[in-house]
Design a protein around this motif. Structure first.
Motif, PDB file in Angstrom:
ATOM      1  N   PHE A 111       0.828  -1.202   0.000  1.00 32.42           N
ATOM      2  CA  PHE A 111       0.000   0.000   0.000  1.00 32.42           C
ATOM      3  C   PHE A 111       0.865   1.255   0.000  1.00 32.42           C
ATOM      4  O   PHE A 111       0.593   2.198  -0.744  1.00 32.42           O
ATOM      5  CB  PHE A 111      -0.944   0.032   1.210  1.00 32.42           C
ATOM      6  N   VAL A 112       1.897   1.283   0.845  1.00 31.22           N
ATOM      7  CA  VAL A 112       2.774   2.447   0.926  1.00 31.22           C
ATOM      8  C   VAL A 112       3.376   2.748  -0.443  1.00 31.22           C
ATOM      9  O   VAL A 112       3.357   3.886  -0.916  1.00 31.22           O
ATOM     10  CB  VAL A 112       3.877   2.245   1.992  1.00 31.22           C
ATOM     11  N   GLU A 113       3.896   1.735  -1.104  1.00 28.61           N
ATOM     12  CA  GLU A 113       4.507   1.937  -2.422  1.00 28.61           C
ATOM     13  C   GLU A 113       3.477   2.385  -3.459  1.00 28.61           C
ATOM     14  O   GLU A 113       3.727   3.302  -4.232  1.00 28.61           O
ATOM     15  CB  GLU A 113       5.217   0.659  -2.888  1.00 28.61           C
ATOM     16  N   LEU A 173       1.151   6.421  -6.897  1.00 24.79           N
ATOM     17  CA  LEU A 173      -0.061   7.077  -7.400  1.00 24.79           C
ATOM     18  C   LEU A 173      -0.028   8.587  -7.146  1.00 24.79           C
ATOM     19  O   LEU A 173      -0.440   9.378  -7.997  1.00 24.79           O
ATOM     20  CB  LEU A 173      -1.312   6.475  -6.766  1.00 24.79           C
ATOM     21  N   SER A 174       0.458   8.975  -5.983  1.00 22.83           N
ATOM     22  CA  SER A 174       0.553  10.402  -5.660  1.00 22.83           C
ATOM     23  C   SER A 174       1.502  11.115  -6.609  1.00 22.83           C
ATOM     24  O   SER A 174       1.205  12.209  -7.101  1.00 22.83           O
ATOM     25  CB  SER A 174       1.027  10.591  -4.217  1.00 22.83           C
ATOM     26  N   LEU A 175       2.652  10.492  -6.871  1.00 29.07           N
ATOM     27  CA  LEU A 175       3.624  11.085  -7.797  1.00 29.07           C
ATOM     28  C   LEU A 175       3.049  11.163  -9.213  1.00 29.07           C
ATOM     29  O   LEU A 175       3.218  12.178  -9.905  1.00 29.07           O
ATOM     30  CB  LEU A 175       4.926  10.288  -7.785  1.00 29.07           C
ATOM     31  N   ALA A 176       2.362  10.112  -9.618  1.00 30.22           N
ATOM     32  CA  ALA A 176       1.752  10.103 -10.954  1.00 30.22           C
ATOM     33  C   ALA A 176       0.672  11.170 -11.069  1.00 30.22           C
ATOM     34  O   ALA A 176       0.548  11.838 -12.104  1.00 30.22           O
ATOM     35  CB  ALA A 176       1.166   8.722 -11.251  1.00 30.22           C
ATOM     36  N   LYS A 236      -1.836   4.898 -13.686  1.00 28.56           N
ATOM     37  CA  LYS A 236      -2.491   4.276 -12.534  1.00 28.56           C
ATOM     38  C   LYS A 236      -2.679   2.775 -12.781  1.00 28.56           C
ATOM     39  O   LYS A 236      -2.374   1.948 -11.919  1.00 28.56           O
ATOM     40  CB  LYS A 236      -3.833   4.959 -12.308  1.00 28.56           C
ATOM     41  N   GLU A 237      -3.143   2.423 -13.962  1.00 26.89           N
ATOM     42  CA  GLU A 237      -3.317   1.009 -14.316  1.00 26.89           C
ATOM     43  C   GLU A 237      -1.975   0.278 -14.318  1.00 26.89           C
ATOM     44  O   GLU A 237      -1.881  -0.855 -13.866  1.00 26.89           O
ATOM     45  CB  GLU A 237      -4.006   0.886 -15.669  1.00 26.89           C
ATOM     46  N   LYS A 280       4.998   5.521   8.114  1.00 28.04           N
ATOM     47  CA  LYS A 280       5.711   4.694   7.134  1.00 28.04           C
ATOM     48  C   LYS A 280       5.757   5.389   5.778  1.00 28.04           C
ATOM     49  O   LYS A 280       6.779   5.354   5.086  1.00 28.04           O
ATOM     50  CB  LYS A 280       5.051   3.321   6.996  1.00 28.04           C
ATOM     51  N   ILE A 281       4.656   6.006   5.386  1.00 25.88           N
ATOM     52  CA  ILE A 281       4.613   6.723   4.105  1.00 25.88           C
ATOM     53  C   ILE A 281       5.606   7.885   4.132  1.00 25.88           C
ATOM     54  O   ILE A 281       6.390   8.067   3.186  1.00 25.88           O
ATOM     55  CB  ILE A 281       3.187   7.222   3.798  1.00 25.88           C
ATOM     56  N   ASN A 282       5.609   8.642   5.215  1.00 29.32           N
ATOM     57  CA  ASN A 282       6.556   9.757   5.336  1.00 29.32           C
ATOM     58  C   ASN A 282       7.997   9.286   5.339  1.00 29.32           C
ATOM     59  O   ASN A 282       8.865   9.910   4.723  1.00 29.32           O
ATOM     60  CB  ASN A 282       6.259  10.588   6.591  1.00 29.32           C
ATOM     61  N   GLN A 283       8.264   8.175   6.016  1.00 34.12           N
ATOM     62  CA  GLN A 283       9.622   7.610   6.043  1.00 34.12           C
ATOM     63  C   GLN A 283      10.053   7.213   4.638  1.00 34.12           C
ATOM     64  O   GLN A 283      11.161   7.521   4.204  1.00 34.12           O
ATOM     65  CB  GLN A 283       9.672   6.394   6.982  1.00 34.12           C
TER      66      GLN A 283
END
Length: 111
Positions: free
Chosen positions: A34-36, A41-44, A59-60, A93-96
């Motif tokens: 999920f983190v990855e 997705l956020s970067l895209a 996204k796909e 974890k996402i921030n790390q």
């Protein structure tokens, strides 16, 4: 006859234990995935903010690469939003992970 019932009882207990324990064994992998996926997705979304078709394709591609679906993402989010403590740890974890990516991009070796 008694040993047959005992065997069936032990087998049933093992099956129940597997059903109960399996989601907990898989949770760590699902969190990492999920983190990855969330970061990608956020970067895209930032990269293709002016081009919805390219974002949709990216996204796909991301879902395919990480073997994760929109349905799984939605279910994961729904589950974690119900538990604020787990939600906070997940954001840590996402921030790390984002910090690691930023540091890697700043290093001279990555250029």
């Amino acid at each position: 006859m008694y040993s047959r019932y005992k065997f069936l009882l032990v087998l049933a207990a093992l099956l129940i234990a597997l059903v109960v324990i399996f989601p907990f064994l898989n949770r760590g992998d699902t969190e990492k995935k999920f983190v990855e996926v969330y970061i990608q997705l956020s970067l895209a979304q930032l990269k293709f903010k002016d081009n919805p078709e390219k974002f949709k394709a990216e996204k796909e591609r991301i879902f395919s690469e990480y073997e994760f679906s929109q349905k799984e993402l939605d279910k994961f989010l729904k589950t974690y939003q119900k538990n604020p403590e787990r939600w906070v740890k997940l954001w840590e974890k996402i921030n790390q992970r984002l910090s690691e990516l930023i540091e890697r991009n700043k290093s001279p070796q990555s250029r």
